[in-house]
Design a protein around this motif. Structure first.
Motif, mmCIF file in Angstrom:
data_model
loop_
_atom_site.group_PDB
_atom_site.id
_atom_site.type_symbol
_atom_site.label_atom_id
_atom_site.label_comp_id
_atom_site.label_asym_id
_atom_site.label_seq_id
_atom_site.Cartn_x
_atom_site.Cartn_y
_atom_site.Cartn_z
ATOM 1 N N TRP A 1 -5.714 -0.329 4.449
ATOM 2 C CA TRP A 1 -6.634 -1.140 5.264
ATOM 3 C C TRP A 1 -6.195 -1.264 6.712
ATOM 4 N N HIS B 1 -1.900 -10.391 -6.348
ATOM 5 C CA HIS B 1 -2.345 -11.758 -6.642
ATOM 6 C C HIS B 1 -1.874 -12.249 -8.007
ATOM 7 N N LYS C 1 2.343 -13.599 -0.809
ATOM 8 C CA LYS C 1 1.401 -14.589 -1.346
ATOM 9 C C LYS C 1 2.186 -15.583 -2.196
ATOM 10 N N THR D 1 0.832 -1.210 0.000
ATOM 11 C CA THR D 1 0.000 0.000 0.000
ATOM 12 C C THR D 1 0.867 1.259 0.000
ATOM 13 N N CYS E 1 2.914 -7.168 -3.408
ATOM 14 C CA CYS E 1 3.465 -7.687 -2.162
ATOM 15 C C CYS E 1 4.080 -9.037 -2.489
ATOM 16 N N PHE F 1 -8.495 -10.143 -6.340
ATOM 17 C CA PHE F 1 -8.336 -10.990 -5.146
ATOM 18 C C PHE F 1 -9.566 -11.843 -4.868
HETATM 19 C C1 PLP Z 1 -4.834 -7.018 -3.934
HETATM 20 C C2 PLP Z 1 -4.244 -6.516 -2.664
HETATM 21 N N1 PLP Z 1 -3.919 -5.227 -2.550
HETATM 22 C C3 PLP Z 1 -3.407 -4.717 -1.415
HETATM 23 C C4 PLP Z 1 -3.200 -5.507 -0.304
HETATM 24 C C5 PLP Z 1 -2.673 -4.867 0.938
HETATM 25 O O1 PLP Z 1 -1.400 -5.275 1.192
HETATM 26 P P1 PLP Z 1 -0.470 -4.624 2.318
HETATM 27 O O2 PLP Z 1 -1.099 -4.829 3.646
HETATM 28 O O3 PLP Z 1 0.776 -5.434 2.168
HETATM 29 O O4 PLP Z 1 -0.274 -3.185 1.955
HETATM 30 C C6 PLP Z 1 -3.511 -6.867 -0.384
HETATM 31 C C7 PLP Z 1 -3.297 -7.737 0.790
HETATM 32 O O5 PLP Z 1 -3.660 -8.869 0.842
HETATM 33 C C8 PLP Z 1 -4.047 -7.375 -1.584
HETATM 34 O O6 PLP Z 1 -4.402 -8.663 -1.685
#
Ligand code: PLP
Ligand code: PLP
Lengths: 466, 466
Positions: B306, A254, A277, A139, A274, A226
């Motif tokens: 988030w 993803h 996963k 993020t 990230c 996702f």
């Molecule tokens: C599609 C997607 N975007 C963003 C995130 C948020 O990731 P992070 O907490 O590493 O910023 C996730 C986490 O699962 C995700 O699946």
């Protein structure tokens, strides 16, 4: 017997089944597929949890010492067996050398600890090493990239994104509008599936972009969605964005390590991902970011820091420092050593194969899962002709999905899910009734898929009487 | 014999010296001070590098098995002996439980892995746990905090900072001006020491703030200055900022774990810090951020994600989610588990003492260093009456410095530095002629300080004939 509309993977399985005179639901099919899997040995590179270590497992139902059925690599990839050693090496270096580890003669001085991870991540996303950086979290990287690419003006200020994106992306993009004193309700346009449909039509994305025309500043989509597992057509969306003079960026959380990506070739402007996963870097693992090389000669607007400065002058601490081109110039801080080597542990496994080979197995694994689910539904519908039982939310076209299938059940599936957990199946439930199932080609077997569907079938019969 | 202008620490040492009839330069003084050090046992909680493991050491000059003289905790703190176990526990959890580690029943489920680190960091910075977050890296946190607090208008747009701040901060703050389409040359005001002086006068900071008055948006200073070791008067600067209606923020990289901080009491608006220096979290360790509780009822502008959403709704993935108040609302991503527990390893050592006790020892250690340097200079000046030899850039007032003394040499000190390195002294050289010396109360001994000055004296005599 060649069926043009049948995906290659399905065809391979159907031919195998036919040649051996077996039903697709016969467990021997899984055995045969595993036997001919050239990547089968890679599973040994990972710690597969044992049933006995999973808290929800009922030890009267499965053997404690058996490996569980892990279908949750879309949430957290398994730990590579080599990761611990890499981490221990850095802890040893810290203990034995203190600060001198930054510049020591070991293979990985901390000052450039990220070099290996960058080098080995580049082919996985289809970029040159100069186009990517391994840094921060997903993020955060999305925000840093938006600082560079989202420069709203009075006339061009809109962000186009998928509806029901991963919430962090939605929060992030709305907040990007807000920091520019824009109302997200006006600035952030969401493209949704049509009524009654399960995923977004690419043409609707392109039409929306075209409709908003030169009011669009940036288009941001997932690579692989996702929730429903849809693999968006990245080059097509990118072109549609460029056609209206907008930038195109992608959240590859993803997609990376799951599908074949060609960010450079596809002319994508920016991307982030990230690594916890499908890249198996561990909980909260480090993220990546990409900016296309064509932006390298531009002075990108940035949230700057010393680590974005060219290495040869970074430590001079001069104020007129030269920033590195592209995404490297967006680096703020010195790299987190443990995070970087934890990613490296997995990248070393990826090096033993290729995304092409992984993807080929992945299509087979997911195709097999799909066939088994269809067979299960067909069988259950014999007794329940009016029931749909399960809808696969994910596109049937293998080119429009990764390894994950998202199964929407007619009945609430929570109790069935608990029955699965008791039997050592690890996967993701989105309440009330979606199971996201991700067989990962690096470590999952066809037998994993077979057993999952068997347990699912048993659970559905027992709980819902299907 | 009580000397009112003499710092308490110096007085303690002088009295000890006098009562035993010793010269301050007598090695017995170090022995006595170590013997009465109530924190001496804490050194055992750290891996002190051995001479034999340092690449620059000349093995004919010192014993390989002896511990080195580590005076570089201002750059990278030593590894706590307990850290490895904490990291291993998380690697075990990942290996054995996969994704279920997020919510398992262990003492540290990953979903709230940062809880302990937050709880234990709060007293170190003088904040309540609700006022801080352990996240990201330092420069990233500075940016996130600036998004919330730097909202320039036509009339109020200036950032006041120290001249020659750590370059990352300068890059960061200039880039903050740029993203608001401001020219950093106009928007960023730097306060420098007066001509011929080595550190900034607090009154000059306050006067500059007052002079720029209501054009000042934010005042950002270090806590402890990285180069000269000056400990700024945080409450005074904060008040000066508030007096003109500006916010006050601090980069505590060199202050946290070094000096006693009372961020809440001092009414500081925001602060950030890294943890790899005095908090011993390892290379690239996780950072911290603080927003004063008085801002909790405000809707802060943010780069959202988030993890800023209230825990009870975060996983509902609702779009109208409630953000957590204050700095927690600025959290973007799920926490990096290995980074967090690596910090925790050190915080568990801090828990065995208090910042007050550490600070007391620190004043003695640094006071002792200062006395020995003065004695060395005095002795050398007997043969070189016209030479200054060394200037201590750091304020003499213990309340205006942390543990670090920055020594500016008249002669280039690089060759002397190499002689020190050969003898297992680890410290920081700023070319051409500044040594930053940081005796850390958690793990340094008075004997470390004594031996450093002895080697320095020998090196200066040999190399420069002083
Ligand atoms: C599609 C997607 N975007 C963003 C995130 C948020 O990731 P992070 O907490 O590493 O910023 C996730 C986490 O699962 C995700 O699946
Ligand atoms: C005072 C100060 N600010 C900022 C930084 C930059 O830290 P990071 O690379 O963790 O962002 C440092 C690093 O040493 C520092 O000492």
């Amino acid at each position: 017997s060649h069926n043009c509309s049948m995906p290659a993977a399905t065809e391979t399985i159907q031919e195998l089944v036919k040649s051996k005179g077996l039903e697709v639901t016969n467990p021997k099919v899984a055995e045969l597929l595993d036997a001919q899997d050239e990547l089968a040995d890679l599973r040994k590179e990972f710690h597969v949890p044992k049933n006995g270590d999973l808290l929800e497992v009922d030890k009267s139902l499965v053997k404690e010492g058996d490996e569980c059925i892990y279908l949750c690599g879309n949430s957290l990839g398994l730990e590579p067996t080599g990761t611990r050693k890499l981490i221990t090496e850095e802890l040893d270096k810290w203990a034995r050398r203190g600060v001198t580890g930054h510049f020591d003669d070991s293979k990985r001085p901390w000052v450039s600890i990220d070099a290996d991870a960058v080098e080995k991540s580049a082919p996985i996303v289809g970029a040159s090493p100069q186009e990517i950086s391994i840094m921060n979290s997903l993020t955060i990287n999305l925000h840093l990239l938006m600082v560079a690419f989202y420069r709203p003006t009075k006339s061009r200020f809109k962000i186009i994104m998928e509806a029901k994106a991963f919430p962090s992306d939605f929060y992030a993009l709305c907040s990007q509008a807000r920091v520019h004193d824009l109302d997200p309700a006006e600035a952030v346009i969401q493209v949704a599936p049509r009524d009654g449909e399960n995923f977004i039509r690419e043409e609707d994305i392109c039409d929306t972009i075209a409709k908003h025309g030169d009011s669009v500043a940036v288009v941001v989509f997932s690579g692989v969605q996702f929730y429903n597992g849809q693999f968006f057509d990245i080059p097509r969306i990118t072109k549609a964005a460029h056609d209206v003079g907008a930038f195109a960026g992608f959240d590859l959380a993803h997609a990376v390590g799951n599908v074949v990506l060609k960010l450079h070739e596809w002319d994508v402007d920016f991307a982030c991902w990230c690594s916890y996963k499908y890249l198996n870097s561990g909980p909260g693992g480090i993220a990546g970011a990409f900016i296309h090389g064509k932006h390298h000669d531009k002075e990108l607007l940035k949230f700057a820091g010393w680590w974005g400065v060219e290495l040869d002058t970074r430590f001079d601490m001069e104020y007129d420092a030269r920033f590195q081109p592209g995404v490297r110039g967006l680096q703020c801080s010195n790299p987190p050593v443990l995070q970087v080597v934890s990613l490296l542990g997995s990248l070393l496994v990826f090096e033993k194969t290729s995304m092409g080979a992984l993807r080929k197995k992945s299509e087979l694994l997911t195709g097999y899962l799909e066939l088994l689910v269809h067979a299960m539904v067909k069988e259950m519908q014999e007794n329940n002709p009016d029931k749909k039982i399960v809808t696969i939310l994910t596109p049937a076209d293998p080119e429009r999905r990764g390894c994950q299938l998202s199964l929407l059940f007619e009945e609430q599936v929570e109790t069935v899910f608990q029955e699965l957990e008791k039997r050592g199946v690890v996967l993701d439930l989105r309440k009330p009734n979606v199971l996201r199932v991700a067989p990962v080609p690096l470590y999952n077997t066809f037998r994993d898929v077979y057993r999952f569907v068997e347990y699912l079938r048993a659970g559905l019969s027992k709980v819902h009487g299907l």
